[in-house]
Design a protein around this motif. Structure first.
Motif, PDB file in Angstrom:
ATOM      1  N   ARG A  17      17.612  47.362  13.104  1.00  0.00           N
ATOM      2  CA  ARG A  17      16.723  48.377  12.544  1.00  0.00           C
ATOM      3  C   ARG A  17      16.545  48.227  11.039  1.00  0.00           C
ATOM      4  O   ARG A  17      15.732  48.943  10.430  1.00  0.00           O
TER       5      ARG A  17
ATOM      6  N   PRO B  95      12.941  46.820  16.366  1.00  0.00           N
ATOM      7  CA  PRO B  95      12.619  47.993  15.543  1.00  0.00           C
ATOM      8  C   PRO B  95      12.273  47.622  14.102  1.00  0.00           C
ATOM      9  O   PRO B  95      11.363  48.221  13.501  1.00  0.00           O
ATOM     10  N   SER B  96      12.981  46.648  13.537  1.00  0.00           N
ATOM     11  CA  SER B  96      12.712  46.231  12.162  1.00  0.00           C
ATOM     12  C   SER B  96      11.330  45.599  12.049  1.00  0.00           C
ATOM     13  O   SER B  96      10.587  45.865  11.088  1.00  0.00           O
TER      14      SER B  96
ATOM     15  N   ARG C 242       8.744  48.311  12.161  1.00  0.00           N
ATOM     16  CA  ARG C 242       8.750  49.201  10.977  1.00  0.00           C
ATOM     17  C   ARG C 242       8.243  48.516   9.717  1.00  0.00           C
ATOM     18  O   ARG C 242       7.471  49.115   8.950  1.00  0.00           O
TER      19      ARG C 242
END
Length: 398
Positions: A156, A210-211, A214
């Motif tokens: 993340r 997720p990273s 984002r």
């Protein structure tokens, strides 16, 4: 009263070997040069077979270690030539297939990779970006050579793991360095060891799903799904994998078995081995011609010896046997030396490559058998020619 019939004396096997060996000892330089041709041919054949067998043994050992039950399903293009996106739930759907033991995925991320902000944006680094799940290495039996892989926390964060080639291209030698993905700094937390089953990952920068969503605008759709099932069910799973990951258009999904590439490499090595064996056979035939030439010259030079032996009662068969024995000993000398040299070369090279050194016994037996055949063929004509020399002619010619 008549006495017993006279019979020609016969040489014992030991006498035949001793006589043949004496003929070779008197011409050592010529014998060494003639045997060298045979030795080169046999050494080439033994080394080629040994190295090929060692290479395949190492490859099969790697296949056993890596497993042959890995399948990949990769998104392709539809009938209109448009890129297909796999459903975000593709991994979950694959996990519902009964024999599947493990499923994971990667997704292509549209991002530029730069070593620093002073590198022009238009200058390509040759490194692409993919999103990966934390369980990817377990599915591929891969590992990091330095640092750590993604986990539930780091996936993340703006962290990245580099493939081995990607790290070299970016000049990264250890974790802790920073690189730019688009305009965002990411910390390198690990460097992968070469991934044998999926070598394309060696050239990639891997970030968490997720990273990537984002920080890099990733849409979350996987592009490649990896799954492992039981060995017995690989073909069955392969038949349903495409329509499972993309029920709407299974023809746009390419399913492959990464281990097939390694198996194909073994088949290619086998073809190359056949070619090299052909070259070794040519060298062996050239050596046989050298032996025949040596024996013909020996007959011409030793006519006095032949005439004297015939005058003392040696039969034509004994003369033929003597020269055939010399030819066989000469070939056997070269064959034995070649077998030893080939074996030593195989073990030495296999050790430098980290392979399992294997020299098949049949290659040694076949090589030595070939030398005996060469010895008989090469020595037959000179032996027959020597046996046909008349004692008077041979002695007068000397």
């Amino acid at each position: 009263m008549t006495g017993p019939a006279l019979r020609a004396a016969r040489l014992s096997p030991a006498d035949v070997l001793r006589t043949g060996a004496e003929g070779l000892r008197s011409r050592r330089a010529r014998v060494v040069l003639s045997a060298l041709g045979i030795a080169i041919g046999i050494a080439t054949m033994v080394a080629v077979v040994g190295l090929s067998t060692s290479s395949r043994a190492d490859l099969l050992d790697r296949l056993d270690r890596l497993g042959t039950n890995l399948l990949t399903a990769e998104a392709g293009k539809n009938a209109l030539g448009q890129d297909v996106k796999l459903p975000k739930s593709a991994v979950a759907m694959v996990e519902r297939i009964g024999p599947v033991q493990h499923a994971t995925a990667t997704g292509s991320v549209n991002a530029r990779v730069r070593r620093s902000d002073v590198v022009p944006e238009e200058l390509a680094s040759g490194v692409t970006v993919q999103a990966a799940r934390p369980d990817l290495l377990d599915a591929l039996n891969a590992r990091t050579s330095q640092g750590s892989w993604l986990n539930r926390a780091s996936e993340r964060l703006p962290t990245v793991v580099l493939g081995s080639i990607a790290a070299d291209r970016l000049g990264i030698t250890e974790p802790g360095a920073k690189i730019l993905l688009n305009d965002r700094w990411f910390v390198v937390t690990g460097i992968l060891a070469p991934v044998e089953l999926v070598p394309t990952l060696d050239r990639i920068a891997l970030v968490g799903f997720p990273s990537a969503e984002r920080y890099l605008g990733f849409d979350g759709h996987p592009t490649t799904v990896f799954e492992r099932s039981t060995d017995a069910s690989v073909e069955a799973v392969q038949g349903v994998l495409a329509r499972t990951v993309n029920p709407g258009d299974e023809t746009a999904v390419k399913v492959s078995r990464p281990s097939d590439a390694l198996a194909a490499k073994a088949a290619t090595d086998k073809g190359l081995t056949t070619l090299m064996l052909g070259l070794g056979t040519v060298a062996l035939l050239v050596g046989g011609v050298g032996v025949a030439n040596t024996m013909v010259i020996s007959v011409l030079e030793r006519r006095a010896e032949i005439g004297l032996r015939r005058a003392l009662g040696a039969t034509r068969g004994a003369i033929r046997l003597q020269f055939l024995t010399e030819s066989l000993l000469l070939s056997a000398l070269g064959g034995t030396a070649g077998a030893v040299l080939g074996s030593v070369a195989t073990f030495a090279f296999a050790r430098t490559q980290g392979w399992i050194a294997v020299v098949p016994p049949w290659s040694l037996a076949g090589g030595l058998g070939a030398t005996l055949v060469i010895g008989v063929v090469a020595g037959l004509y000179p032996a027959v020619r020597a046996s046909r020399l008349h004692p008077t002619t041979a002695l007068s010619a000397s």
